[in-house]
Write an enzyme that holds these catalytic residues in place. Structure first.
Site, PDB file in Angstrom:
ATOM      1  N   HIS A   1      -3.681   6.811   1.625  1.00  0.00           N
ATOM      2  CA  HIS A   1      -3.991   5.506   1.037  1.00  0.00           C
ATOM      3  C   HIS A   1      -5.413   5.110   1.430  1.00  0.00           C
ATOM      4  CE1 HIS A   1      -4.170   1.386   0.083  1.00  0.00           C
ATOM      5  NE2 HIS A   1      -4.090   0.988   1.342  1.00  0.00           N
TER       6      HIS A   1
ATOM      7  N   ASN B   1     -10.017  -0.946  -1.675  1.00  0.00           N
ATOM      8  CA  ASN B   1      -8.579  -0.759  -1.469  1.00  0.00           C
ATOM      9  C   ASN B   1      -7.835  -1.294  -2.692  1.00  0.00           C
ATOM     10  OD1 ASN B   1      -5.908  -0.882  -0.670  1.00  0.00           O
ATOM     11  ND2 ASN B   1      -6.333  -1.734   1.358  1.00  0.00           N
TER      12      ASN B   1
ATOM     13  N   CYS C   1       0.818  -1.225   0.000  1.00  0.00           N
ATOM     14  CA  CYS C   1       0.000   0.000   0.000  1.00  0.00           C
ATOM     15  C   CYS C   1       0.848   1.269   0.000  1.00  0.00           C
ATOM     16  CB  CYS C   1      -0.928   0.012   1.203  1.00  0.00           C
ATOM     17  SG  CYS C   1      -1.989  -1.442   1.257  1.00  0.00           S
TER      18      CYS C   1
HETATM   19  N1  ACO Z   1     -19.285  -9.488   6.619  1.00  0.00           N
HETATM   20  C1  ACO Z   1     -19.989  -9.667   7.747  1.00  0.00           C
HETATM   21  N2  ACO Z   1     -19.424  -9.942   8.939  1.00  0.00           N
HETATM   22  C2  ACO Z   1     -18.069 -10.013   8.973  1.00  0.00           C
HETATM   23  C3  ACO Z   1     -17.272  -9.841   7.828  1.00  0.00           C
HETATM   24  C4  ACO Z   1     -17.933  -9.562   6.617  1.00  0.00           C
HETATM   25  N3  ACO Z   1     -17.263  -9.361   5.464  1.00  0.00           N
HETATM   26  N4  ACO Z   1     -15.989  -9.981   8.182  1.00  0.00           N
HETATM   27  C5  ACO Z   1     -15.949 -10.220   9.501  1.00  0.00           C
HETATM   28  N5  ACO Z   1     -17.223 -10.250   9.982  1.00  0.00           N
HETATM   29  C6  ACO Z   1     -17.669 -10.482  11.352  1.00  0.00           C
HETATM   30  C7  ACO Z   1     -16.613 -11.181  12.188  1.00  0.00           C
HETATM   31  O1  ACO Z   1     -16.712 -12.590  12.022  1.00  0.00           O
HETATM   32  C8  ACO Z   1     -17.029 -10.764  13.589  1.00  0.00           C
HETATM   33  O2  ACO Z   1     -18.117 -11.540  13.993  1.00  0.00           O
HETATM   34  P1  ACO Z   1     -18.266 -12.014  15.546  1.00  0.00           P
HETATM   35  O3  ACO Z   1     -18.348 -10.740  16.344  1.00  0.00           O
HETATM   36  O4  ACO Z   1     -19.502 -12.824  15.527  1.00  0.00           O
HETATM   37  O5  ACO Z   1     -17.015 -12.791  15.828  1.00  0.00           O
HETATM   38  C9  ACO Z   1     -17.518  -9.341  13.390  1.00  0.00           C
HETATM   39  O6  ACO Z   1     -17.841  -9.218  11.995  1.00  0.00           O
HETATM   40  C10 ACO Z   1     -16.493  -8.298  13.773  1.00  0.00           C
HETATM   41  O7  ACO Z   1     -15.271  -8.667  13.159  1.00  0.00           O
HETATM   42  P2  ACO Z   1     -13.983  -7.854  13.416  1.00  0.00           P
HETATM   43  O8  ACO Z   1     -12.827  -8.469  12.661  1.00  0.00           O
HETATM   44  O9  ACO Z   1     -13.798  -7.614  14.885  1.00  0.00           O
HETATM   45  O10 ACO Z   1     -14.374  -6.480  12.716  1.00  0.00           O
HETATM   46  P3  ACO Z   1     -13.688  -5.090  12.844  1.00  0.00           P
HETATM   47  O11 ACO Z   1     -14.624  -4.153  13.463  1.00  0.00           O
HETATM   48  O12 ACO Z   1     -12.287  -5.163  13.383  1.00  0.00           O
HETATM   49  O13 ACO Z   1     -13.565  -4.694  11.314  1.00  0.00           O
HETATM   50  C11 ACO Z   1     -12.024  -4.600   9.492  1.00  0.00           C
HETATM   51  C12 ACO Z   1     -12.819  -5.490  10.425  1.00  0.00           C
HETATM   52  C13 ACO Z   1     -12.974  -3.770   8.649  1.00  0.00           C
HETATM   53  C14 ACO Z   1     -11.164  -5.461   8.576  1.00  0.00           C
HETATM   54  C15 ACO Z   1     -11.142  -3.676  10.336  1.00  0.00           C
HETATM   55  O14 ACO Z   1     -10.391  -4.398  11.288  1.00  0.00           O
HETATM   56  C16 ACO Z   1     -10.226  -2.869   9.503  1.00  0.00           C
HETATM   57  O15 ACO Z   1     -10.631  -2.042   8.737  1.00  0.00           O
HETATM   58  N6  ACO Z   1      -8.915  -3.052   9.651  1.00  0.00           N
HETATM   59  C17 ACO Z   1      -7.943  -2.375   8.848  1.00  0.00           C
HETATM   60  C18 ACO Z   1      -7.595  -3.311   7.783  1.00  0.00           C
HETATM   61  C19 ACO Z   1      -7.356  -2.680   6.461  1.00  0.00           C
HETATM   62  O16 ACO Z   1      -7.739  -1.595   6.154  1.00  0.00           O
HETATM   63  N7  ACO Z   1      -6.672  -3.454   5.663  1.00  0.00           N
HETATM   64  C20 ACO Z   1      -6.406  -3.071   4.352  1.00  0.00           C
HETATM   65  C21 ACO Z   1      -5.080  -3.541   3.925  1.00  0.00           C
HETATM   66  S1  ACO Z   1      -3.840  -2.756   4.821  1.00  0.00           S
HETATM   67  C22 ACO Z   1      -3.883  -1.261   4.383  1.00  0.00           C
HETATM   68  O17 ACO Z   1      -4.258  -0.989   3.282  1.00  0.00           O
HETATM   69  C23 ACO Z   1      -3.512  -0.273   5.368  1.00  0.00           C
END
Ligand code: ACO
Length: 328
Positions: free
Chosen positions: A255, A285, A113
């Site tokens: 980004h 992304n 990224c």
């Molecule tokens: N649809 C529905 N539910 C989902 C999905 C989905 N696609 N994915 C996960 N869940 C569920 C999980 O199973 C969990 O369920 P549970 O509570 O029953 O266990 C619940 O949603 C919450 O999951 P979390 O992983 O805790 O969700 P969080 O609030 O942390 O959000 C996310 C996840 C959006 C990935 C977040 O952590 C994030 O944005 N992180 C940054 C990652 C990022 O941007 N990466 C990009 C690449 S790196 C970069 O570019 C910087």
């Protein structure tokens, strides 16, 4: 010493639009979950046949056209991608060949990224030393082919899209425009928090426990926390290098990983979201392509004007991060 400036931008995204509800063909997910967690509404996916170098080629053609240049003007190609066409060689040489060039050097960089920010910094150094006058920097990705379509792949699979952005970077004697400073960082202690571990050259005994396989792994919460902190720090470093206050900057381009990350950085600086251009709702992304696609659309939509103070910052797998300060 000459300054480096962006003389032309280009972008290319495949025509196929995949909206959040379309992903329900594979995942137990919803438009509401994806949009509220990430800000993404839709993304583009390639249809066969396509390669990352193909996407880069389309974006490069437009950047060249907008700069009024032809491929023969290019002194160096820098190609940033995490999704190269081949294990080796890199996509840069494939793009060089597609552009009809014979021996122009092509450099691939693997900063995920942060690839475009690293690439701008590298280009700027080559131009400032006088070694090159015209550099093509491309950030391109095909990510729909590595997404894990199994149910457990939903957290990562909903975030990524395909696309390419390109910038032609040229030398100018006008010191009042162009790239003023860049700051780059990495922290390999976190390499395994966001990765695709295979295919791998590691010997069997050195392989990771468990089965990562040819599928992405992301520790979403850890990535989120570091992204906010590191992009905030990189902006502060750029501001202090230029003696600018946050409110002096006309446009920040971060980004496009997650709108909530961008919002958290905006809140940290006490600035309105209008200063933080974003288009993640349309493309998801796109990794190395996200910043040049943003720059392109910001310029087209009139958000970037000559003389504007601009700060770019990115954070991603590695972990790698950095910032660039420039006058547009
Ligand atoms: N649809 C529905 N539910 C989902 C999905 C989905 N696609 N994915 C996960 N869940 C569920 C999980 O199973 C969990 O369920 P549970 O509570 O029953 O266990 C619940 O949603 C919450 O999951 P979390 O992983 O805790 O969700 P969080 O609030 O942390 O959000 C996310 C996840 C959006 C990935 C977040 O952590 C994030 O944005 N992180 C940054 C990652 C990022 O941007 N990466 C990009 C690449 S790196 C970069 O570019 C910087």
């Amino acid at each position: 010493m000459p300054n480096a400036y962006i003389s032309g931008l280009g972008m290319y995204v495949p025509p196929k639009v995949v909206c959040n509800d379309d992903l329900r063909a594979w995942y137990d997910t919803s438009d509401e979950w994806i949009y509220t967690r990430s800000g993404i509404k839709e993304r583009r996916w390639v249809e066969e046949p396509a390669s990352t170098a193909d996407l880069g080629y389309q974006a490069a053609q437009e950047a060249l056209r907008r700069a009024g240049k032809t491929p023969s003007d290019i002194d160096l190609i820098i190609f940033a991608t995490l999704s190269p066409d081949l294990y080796f060689p890199g996509s840069g040489v494939l793009l060089q060949h597609k552009l009809g060039l014979e021996t122009t050097p092509a450099l691939d960089i693997r900063q995920q990224c942060s690839g475009f920010v690293y690439g701008l910094s590298i280009a700027s150094q080559f131009i400032q030393t006088g070694m090159y006058k015209c550099i093509l920097l491309v950030g391109a990705e095909i990510q729909s082919t590595w997404i894990d379509y199994n149910p457990e792949g939903r957290t990562v699979g909903v975030l990524f899209g395909d696309g390419a952005g390109a910038a032609l970077i040229e030398a100018t004697e006008d010191s009042s425009r162009g790239i003023l400073s860049s700051h780059l960082y990495s922290q390999g202690a976190y390499a395994m928090e966001l990765c695709i571990a295979e295919p791998s050259s590691a010997t069997r005994s050195h392989k990771l426990p468990g089965s990562y396989g040819m599928r992405p792994y992301m520790n979403g919460k850890e990535v989120f926390r570091h992204a906010v902190q590191r992009m905030g720090e990189a902006i502060e470093t750029a501001l202090s290098a230029q003696g600018w206050r946050p409110q002096d900057v006309n446009l920040f381009i971060l980004h496009q990983a997650n709108i909530r990350i961008i919002q958290a950085v905006a809140d940290f600086f006490g600035l309105p979201m209008e200063r933080f251009y974003n288009n993640i709702h349309k493309y998801g992304n796109t990794t190395a392509a996200s910043i040049p696609i943003c720059l392109y659309e910001a310029e087209m939509e009139g958000y970037l004007k000559a003389g504007d103070k601009v700060i770019l910052t990115a954070f991603g797998s590695g972990f790698t991060w950095g910032s660039v300060a420039m006058i547009w």
